[in-house]
Write a protein that holds these residues in place. Structure first.
Motif: not given
Lengths: 303, 213, 186
Positions: A138-143, A187-192, A284-287
């Motif tokens: 998951q970390m790799t994804a939201f990174e 983009a950054a807020m979603i990864s937050l 989700f994160f990668l899309k």
């Protein structure tokens, strides 16, 4: 400046921010409880928990890496925090901000997780590698969206220095990255959301199916170290986001208000959505966030 | 040799771990549990104050009584306002709520989980079955007195006790912890042989290490 | 249903049949004919579901009674098939070929009653009783109270009340004494 005074200031700022982060955690637990219709634990519950876990009379270790795991995690939290200038223009809270500290911070966000993975793996409990696998993937994804947003900002301000980035946003509210580069902020807020591990991205800790995830074997002081780090790390991430996207802060009350509001975004989403499965959250994160991140780079570089 | 010396030697003796196969014995510890003296008065009072306000229950429902823990978590009774939280692993929890009757198969797991908890640890025995067997007093498969197998701090009588009774029990436990009476872990270490004798008497196929640290 | 019972009666000779309710019938068959009738009911008559398999200990007759409860989803009828087997040499043919989940019932019966099911998977594994050394506890000649007193430490001071008598004394006393209020029973 004398290095000793600098260290003294760093200790003060770490203490203040840790206490702030833990209180924030208590407040958030209270908010979740009120959303559930409960009275909720007291705001000081995280402190009591830390005192109690430190006060355990015995503790079990499984080897050297097991010792080092929580220490790496705390080092990751400290490293993330110590290179972020907390308050713009303040001497005490400027920490060790140097040129290119944004890269260092990005590295330290990952570092803690990796160290923890090594430590928890030695615990030998089958659930901890499972939690680690989920956590790291998951970390790799939201990174990915987060890195894209950071690259967009680096292109925008032509620097990797956080102090310069904050300085460029001063003056008017319209100078904030939020208004000058909105795509990167989205983009950054979603990864937050993924970073804070509130629902819908709380599968890493997954209290129901794989009890508590990576720290399952951690006990007594090991757990207390992790809990302390949770307060510090949460606050450090919020301050980083405040610096990058919301114009930084010029004094302590402004910092507290801004970070609290940024955290509330995560809490609002967390209180109203159910949980994703690991593959769903990866997908989700990668899309969408990734596409938005790429769009923000193109937008800032060519328009 | 007087009696004290014999006791001292017994304490230094290693555990045999006879229930395990030969090749697995080296994987497990053979050290006996030891008593840990409390710290000085003021520090211990402070820690007890924190312990009483942060009770983490191990999430192991051992009988029908565990059903009463669920309403405690939900909004009507809300145990989190007392600092009580469920915790999924024995390593991190400090309170063991025995939910009613304990069959032999369960008591084996109870002993294992209890020994894996890090002290100071407290036990709340819930329901009549843990006190004298309750309605299962003549059953071939459930124990009658829990305090023969692990030390118990608080009994909550009833079949079933209501969640309100549980909250009262937890409050009683808090008072006891604050006065420093709950030394169940030291009691277990002191009377280790007696507890082990009782446990082995009912658990016929003892295929686990003698002490699960 | 009557038609079906007659049909089975023509096929094999069963010993008795009981109609308990409109949707609950019992037939008693011989031990050797069980497999035949089960496979016939499952494949041809639509009794596709094995609801449970249970044993009753008839100590006086020196027999175990096994009940195979089948259910038909089409006509919504329960059909229990009773088989009597010898208690001393308790052995029964395993039906895990017909219903795969029956191995769990057979394992439990093996543990609780000591009935042997040759060929049933994992039948020797203990189900609830780990390391049991006495005779199987659900047999009626096993005295559980005696075993409990012997094994588990009884706490002294335990008293038992007969619920009916106790409630009469404590709760309904004024009703029992007053002649004006008549209760249904007396």
């Amino acid at each position: 400046m004398n290095i000793w005074i600098k260290i003294l200031y760093a200790v003060i700022s770490v203490l203040v921010v840790t206490i702030y982060g833990l209180t924030l955690g208590g407040i958030v637990r209270k908010i979740y409880a009120r959303v559930h219709g409960r009275y909720g634990p007291s705001v000081w519950q995280p402190f009591l928990d830390i005192i109690k876990t430190h006060g355990k009379r015995v503790s079990i270790s499984h080897g050297y890496m097991f010792y080092l795991g929580p220490i790496f995690r705390l080092a990751g939290g400290l490293g993330t925090y110590l290179f972020i200038p907390v308050i713009f223009g303040s001497v005490v809270f400027s920490n060790f901000s140097i040129a290119g500290d944004l890269l260092l911070v990005m590295y330290f966000i990952f570092f803690g997780q990796l160290g923890m993975a090594l430590g928890a793996g030695e615990g030998g409990h089958p659930y901890s590698p499972l939690g680690i696998a989920r956590g790291l993937s998951q970390m790799t994804a939201f990174e990915v969206p987060f890195s894209l947003a950071v690259i967009a900002i680096a292109i925008q301000y032509n620097t990797f220095n956080l102090t310069t980035i904050v300085a460029a946003q001063q003056g008017s509210i319209l100078n904030w990255t939020l208004f000058t580069n909105p795509l990167a902020v989205v983009a950054a807020m979603i990864s937050l959301l993924g970073m804070n591990m509130h629902p819908p991205f709380s599968i890493v800790l997954a209290p129901q199916e794989i009890p508590i995830g990576p720290p399952i074997e951690m006990n007594s002081s090991f757990l207390a170290t992790l809990q302390t780090n949770r307060g510090l790390f949460t606050a450090a991430k919020l301050i980083l986001f405040m610096n990058l996207f919301f114009g930084g802060a010029t004094n302590l009350p402004i910092m507290i208000i801004k970070t609290f509001l940024i955290y509330m975004f995560s809490v609002f989403v967390g209180a109203s959505f159910p949980r994703f499965r690991p593959e769903q959250s990866m997908r989700f994160f990668l899309k969408w966030p990734t596409l938005i991140g790429v769009a923000s780079i193109i937008f800032i570089a060519y328009f | 040799m007087d009696k004290k010396d014999i006791k001292e030697i017994e304490k230094q003796m290693k555990l045999a771990n006879e229930g395990l196969p030969e090749k697995e014995r080296i994987l497990f510890s053979d050290v006996r549990p030891t008593t840990v003296a409390p710290l000085n008065k003021y520090l211990e009072n402070f820690l007890n104050w924190a312990r009483a306000r942060s009770l983490w229950i191990i999430g192991y429902g051992t009988g029908c009584g565990a059903m009463e823990l669920r309403p405690l978590m939900t909004s009507r009774f809300d145990m989190s306002r007392f600092g009580i939280a469920p915790r999924p692993t024995p390593r991190q929890s400090s309170v063991f709520v025995i939910g009613g009757y304990a069959s032999i198969k369960t008591i084996k797991r109870i002993v294992r989980s209890y020994e894996q908890m890090q002290g100071p640890k407290f036990v709340i025995a819930l329901g009549s079955c843990t006190i004298n067997g309750g309605m299962y007093y003549d059953s071939y498969n459930t124990i009658n007195r829990l305090d023969y197998y692990i030390p118990v701090d608080i009994y909550i009588a009833g079949c079933m006790p209501r969640p309100e009774a549980l909250i009262a029990g937890f409050n009683k436990l808090k008072e006891k912890i604050q006065t420093g009476e709950c030394e169940g872990m030291n009691k277990y270490a002191e009377n280790f042989d007696w507890y082990k004798k009782n446990q082995k008497q009912i658990i016929k196929d003892w295929n686990m290490p003698d002490y699960n640290w | 249903m009557e038609y079906l019972l007659n049909k089975i009666k023509k096929m094999i000779k069963f010993e008795a049949s009981i109609k308990q309710r409109d949707d609950l019938y019992f037939i008693t068959v011989k031990k050797e004919q069980l497999e035949l009738i089960l496979s016939y009911l499952r494949d041809n008559e639509g009794f596709t579901h094995l609801a449970f398999l249970q044993a009753v200990d008839y100590l006086e007759d020196n027999k175990f009674q096994l009940t195979y409860m089948l259910y038909n989803y089409d006509i919504k009828v329960n059909l229990g098939i009773k088989v009597y087997i010898d208690r001393e040499k308790a052995e029964m043919v395993s039906i895990h070929k017909f219903w795969a989940h029956s191995w769990q019932y057979q394992r439990e019966l093996h543990e609780m009653y000591g009935i042997n099911f040759p060929g049933s998977p994992r039948v020797e594994e203990s189900f609830v009783l780990e390391g049991w050394e006495e005779i199987p506890p659900m047999r009626r000649d096993f005295n559980t109270l005696e075993y409990s007193i012997k094994t588990y430490y009884q706490r002294p001071g335990r008293s038992t009340n007969d619920p009916a008598k106790y409630m009469k004394e404590k709760m309904y006393k004024k009703y029992a004494e007053s002649p004006k209020i008549r209760r249904d029973n007396d």
